[in-house]
Motif scaffolding. Structure first.
Motif, PDB file in Angstrom:
ATOM      1  N   GLN A 197      25.680  21.354  22.086  1.00 25.08           N
ATOM      2  CA  GLN A 197      27.126  21.201  22.018  1.00 25.08           C
ATOM      3  C   GLN A 197      27.627  21.151  20.587  1.00 25.08           C
ATOM      4  O   GLN A 197      28.747  21.552  20.299  1.00 25.08           O
ATOM      5  CB  GLN A 197      27.558  19.941  22.769  1.00 25.08           C
ATOM      6  CG  GLN A 197      27.294  20.042  24.271  1.00 25.08           C
ATOM      7  CD  GLN A 197      27.847  18.843  25.032  1.00 25.08           C
ATOM      8  OE1 GLN A 197      28.012  17.764  24.490  1.00 25.08           O
ATOM      9  NE2 GLN A 197      28.128  19.037  26.308  1.00 25.08           N
ATOM     10  N   LYS A 198      26.808  20.672  19.667  1.00 24.42           N
ATOM     11  CA  LYS A 198      27.229  20.568  18.273  1.00 24.42           C
ATOM     12  C   LYS A 198      26.539  21.594  17.385  1.00 24.42           C
ATOM     13  O   LYS A 198      26.837  21.688  16.202  1.00 24.42           O
ATOM     14  CB  LYS A 198      26.935  19.157  17.742  1.00 24.42           C
ATOM     15  CG  LYS A 198      27.626  18.046  18.525  1.00 24.42           C
ATOM     16  CD  LYS A 198      27.232  16.674  17.988  1.00 24.42           C
ATOM     17  CE  LYS A 198      27.851  15.551  18.816  1.00 24.42           C
ATOM     18  NZ  LYS A 198      27.431  14.216  18.338  1.00 24.42           N
ATOM     19  N   PRO A 257      17.695  18.733  16.639  1.00 25.44           N
ATOM     20  CA  PRO A 257      17.486  17.350  17.083  1.00 25.44           C
ATOM     21  C   PRO A 257      17.083  16.440  15.938  1.00 25.44           C
ATOM     22  O   PRO A 257      16.419  16.864  14.981  1.00 25.44           O
ATOM     23  CB  PRO A 257      16.370  17.470  18.123  1.00 25.44           C
ATOM     24  CG  PRO A 257      15.710  18.769  17.844  1.00 25.44           C
ATOM     25  CD  PRO A 257      16.750  19.664  17.271  1.00 25.44           C
ATOM     26  N   ALA A 258      17.467  15.178  16.051  1.00 24.87           N
ATOM     27  CA  ALA A 258      17.151  14.215  14.994  1.00 24.87           C
ATOM     28  C   ALA A 258      15.662  13.915  14.957  1.00 24.87           C
ATOM     29  O   ALA A 258      15.101  13.626  13.900  1.00 24.87           O
ATOM     30  CB  ALA A 258      17.946  12.934  15.215  1.00 24.87           C
ATOM     31  N   GLU A 266      21.529  12.653  24.231  1.00 27.21           N
ATOM     32  CA  GLU A 266      22.095  12.765  22.895  1.00 27.21           C
ATOM     33  C   GLU A 266      21.471  13.931  22.138  1.00 27.21           C
ATOM     34  O   GLU A 266      22.158  14.675  21.428  1.00 27.21           O
ATOM     35  CB  GLU A 266      21.892  11.462  22.120  1.00 27.21           C
ATOM     36  CG  GLU A 266      22.532  11.447  20.736  1.00 27.21           C
ATOM     37  CD  GLU A 266      24.018  11.751  20.760  1.00 27.21           C
ATOM     38  OE1 GLU A 266      24.508  12.403  19.815  1.00 27.21           O
ATOM     39  OE2 GLU A 266      24.706  11.360  21.739  1.00 27.21           O
ATOM     40  N   GLY A 267      20.158  14.092  22.295  1.00 25.33           N
ATOM     41  CA  GLY A 267      19.491  15.214  21.653  1.00 25.33           C
ATOM     42  C   GLY A 267      20.002  16.539  22.170  1.00 25.33           C
ATOM     43  O   GLY A 267      20.185  17.494  21.407  1.00 25.33           O
ATOM     44  N   LYS A 270      23.003  17.114  23.382  1.00 28.82           N
ATOM     45  CA  LYS A 270      24.355  17.321  22.845  1.00 28.82           C
ATOM     46  C   LYS A 270      24.303  17.833  21.410  1.00 28.82           C
ATOM     47  O   LYS A 270      25.079  18.714  21.013  1.00 28.82           O
ATOM     48  CB  LYS A 270      25.145  16.014  22.892  1.00 28.82           C
ATOM     49  CG  LYS A 270      25.543  15.578  24.298  1.00 28.82           C
ATOM     50  CD  LYS A 270      26.264  14.233  24.243  1.00 28.82           C
ATOM     51  CE  LYS A 270      26.683  13.771  25.618  1.00 28.82           C
ATOM     52  NZ  LYS A 270      27.341  12.435  25.574  1.00 28.82           N
ATOM     53  N   GLN A 271      23.388  17.279  20.615  1.00 24.53           N
ATOM     54  CA  GLN A 271      23.278  17.705  19.217  1.00 24.53           C
ATOM     55  C   GLN A 271      22.915  19.183  19.108  1.00 24.53           C
ATOM     56  O   GLN A 271      23.481  19.922  18.323  1.00 24.53           O
ATOM     57  CB  GLN A 271      22.222  16.865  18.496  1.00 24.53           C
ATOM     58  CG  GLN A 271      22.647  15.446  18.199  1.00 24.53           C
ATOM     59  CD  GLN A 271      21.569  14.675  17.451  1.00 24.53           C
ATOM     60  OE1 GLN A 271      20.399  15.021  17.499  1.00 24.53           O
ATOM     61  NE2 GLN A 271      21.964  13.625  16.764  1.00 24.53           N
ATOM     62  N   VAL A 272      21.956  19.589  19.935  1.00 21.75           N
ATOM     63  CA  VAL A 272      21.464  20.964  19.822  1.00 21.75           C
ATOM     64  C   VAL A 272      22.418  21.964  20.447  1.00 21.75           C
ATOM     65  O   VAL A 272      22.720  23.002  19.863  1.00 21.75           O
ATOM     66  CB  VAL A 272      20.080  21.089  20.495  1.00 21.75           C
ATOM     67  CG1 VAL A 272      19.594  22.532  20.486  1.00 21.75           C
ATOM     68  CG2 VAL A 272      19.074  20.204  19.775  1.00 21.75           C
ATOM     69  N   GLU A 313      23.519  21.528  16.346  1.00 15.18           N
ATOM     70  CA  GLU A 313      22.643  20.886  15.382  1.00 15.18           C
ATOM     71  C   GLU A 313      21.203  20.918  15.878  1.00 15.18           C
ATOM     72  O   GLU A 313      20.934  21.200  17.040  1.00 15.18           O
ATOM     73  CB  GLU A 313      23.065  19.428  15.183  1.00 15.18           C
ATOM     74  CG  GLU A 313      24.497  19.266  14.675  1.00 15.18           C
ATOM     75  CD  GLU A 313      24.920  17.813  14.640  1.00 15.18           C
ATOM     76  OE1 GLU A 313      24.064  16.951  14.931  1.00 15.18           O
ATOM     77  OE2 GLU A 313      26.085  17.545  14.343  1.00 15.18           O
TER      78      GLU A 313
END
Length: 405
Positions: A324-325, A329-330, A317-318, A320-322, A327
């Motif tokens: 692919q999106k 990381p949370a 998920e991390g 994907k955030q960085v 963003e």
């Protein structure tokens, strides 16, 4: 635990194996073991020459886990004695000798990491100083008399150095003899190693025969290439994936490998069955599975092996955030610093472990590899006077949250 039938054992053993010397001898050992319900003694010698184990080392350990799961006895030998000489395999020059303290420090790390793969409770863990340090000079001469210089020069690395008039230390000739003697000491039925270790493994067979013992079977595994897709995985080359690295780091590194080597990683770096690995590889080669999705499956499988399914899902998920999106990381490490003069960029990069040294921090900044709050910076003298919060980023995968108090 009852052992599987011999035919089933042979099928599992041969999966992804490079060479078995000899297959007939292994079959005979397995049949005898099954009939007597007596586990085979399966040896691996590891010299703790570096502090960490990477996926390349793990290829052999996973094959040994297959033997352990079938009911055989694993014997891991940490080469605290041989490690002070250093394995000359694949070396173009004499390896620098480690001190006893360096070897023992690395051995402690190895003991922690190998049991991420094999079962500690079902493994004999030995140090070869237990028997090698007891040999007197007469014993050493007797050992040396079993092998000729011509035989030693059959090794490609020794032969190359001899042809090129490069130095070969006499002590280096003793390395394969000592590793072979280990097989006598532990009464090995099988010895494991990468393909480059074939000479050392065959020396074990030779010495066992010379001592009137039944020779071990030599089983070699393919070498895993590094993240560069070209050279074998090695910490010194910087193309390695350490099994003790954080889950997100392992995931990101796996996602960076070339598509061309994915098949090798599926076969050698995961615990997927041969059939399942082949199915995934076939689907992406035929265009039915996007290479990115295949690689994400690969990264998830590898992270799960060493950190568990929950951390693998979080790492995915991390990622994907960085990537692919777009963003950040949370979750990321949090650090707090006082304002300037201590809150300069060079210091922050080093103190947050985003750079290993001040010189590396300067190089990263000059090369454009550092971002602050997602903006690229190239000012090596950048510092902060006022309180606030920063997101530091080095490359694509390393982040840190910094609070300036």
């Amino acid at each position: 635990m009852a052992m599987p039938p011999v035919e089933e054992q042979m099928q599992l053993i041969k999966e992804n194996t490079a060479e078995i010397i000899t297959e007939d001898e292994l079959l005979e050992k397995l049949r005898r073991s099954f009939a007597e319900n007596k586990p085979l003694r399966c040896k691996l010698g590891i010299d703790p020459s570096a502090p960490d184990i990477h996926l390349g080392h793990a290829v052999v350990l996973h094959k040994m886990k297959t033997f352990q799961d079938m009911g055989h006895q694993l014997v891991i030998i940490l080469g605290d004695f041989t490690g002070q000489i250093g394995d000359p395999t694949d070396r173009s020059e004499t390896r620098p000798q480690l001190t006893e303290e360096e070897v023992l420090a690395n051995a402690r790390t190895y003991q922690e990491q190998i049991f991420k793969i094999i079962d500690r409770e079902k493994t004999e863990l030995l140090f070869n100083s237990q028997w090698l340090s007891l040999l007197n000079f007469g014993d050493v001469l007797q050992l040396a008399s079993t092998c000729t210089v011509a035989r030693m020069l059959e090794r490609e690395d020794f032969a190359h150095r001899y042809r090129e008039n490069l130095s070969i230390g006499i002590h280096e000739f003793f390395y394969p003899l000592m590793q072979g003697y280990d097989s006598i000491a532990v009464k090995a039925d099988i010895e494991f190693g990468a393909t480059e270790q074939k000479f050392n493994l065959l020396m074990g067979r030779h010495l066992q025969k010379a001592h009137g013992e039944e020779p071990q079977v030599a089983l070699t595994m393919p070498i895993l290439v590094g993240t560069d897709g070209a050279q074998k995985m090695s910490k010194s080359l910087g193309n390695y994936i350490g099994i003790a690295e954080p889950a997100a780091e392992i995931y990101g590194k796996v996602m960076s490998i070339a598509d061309e080597v994915m098949a090798d990683y599926f076969h050698l770096a995961t615990r997927l069955s041969l059939e399942e690995a082949r199915g995934i590889i076939a689907r992406y080669k035929e265009g039915r599975l996007h290479p990115r999705d295949a690689k994400m499956r690969l990264a998830r499988e590898i992270v799960t092996l060493y950190h568990g399914a929950a951390e693998a899902a979080q790492a995915e998920e991390g990622f994907k955030q960085v990537f692919q999106k777009g963003e950040i990381p949370a979750e990321m490490p949090l650090f707090q610093f006082a304002a300037a003069p201590s809150a300069d960029l060079i210091t922050l990069l080093v103190e947050t472990s985003l750079a290993s040294s001040r010189s590396e921090a300067r190089r990263l900044i000059r090369q454009g590899g550092v971002r602050v709050n997602r903006e690229q910076v190239k000012d090596i003298d950048l510092s902060w006077q006022d309180p606030g919060e920063l997101i530091l980023q080095v490359g694509k995968r390393k982040f840190a949250r910094v609070i300036i108090a």
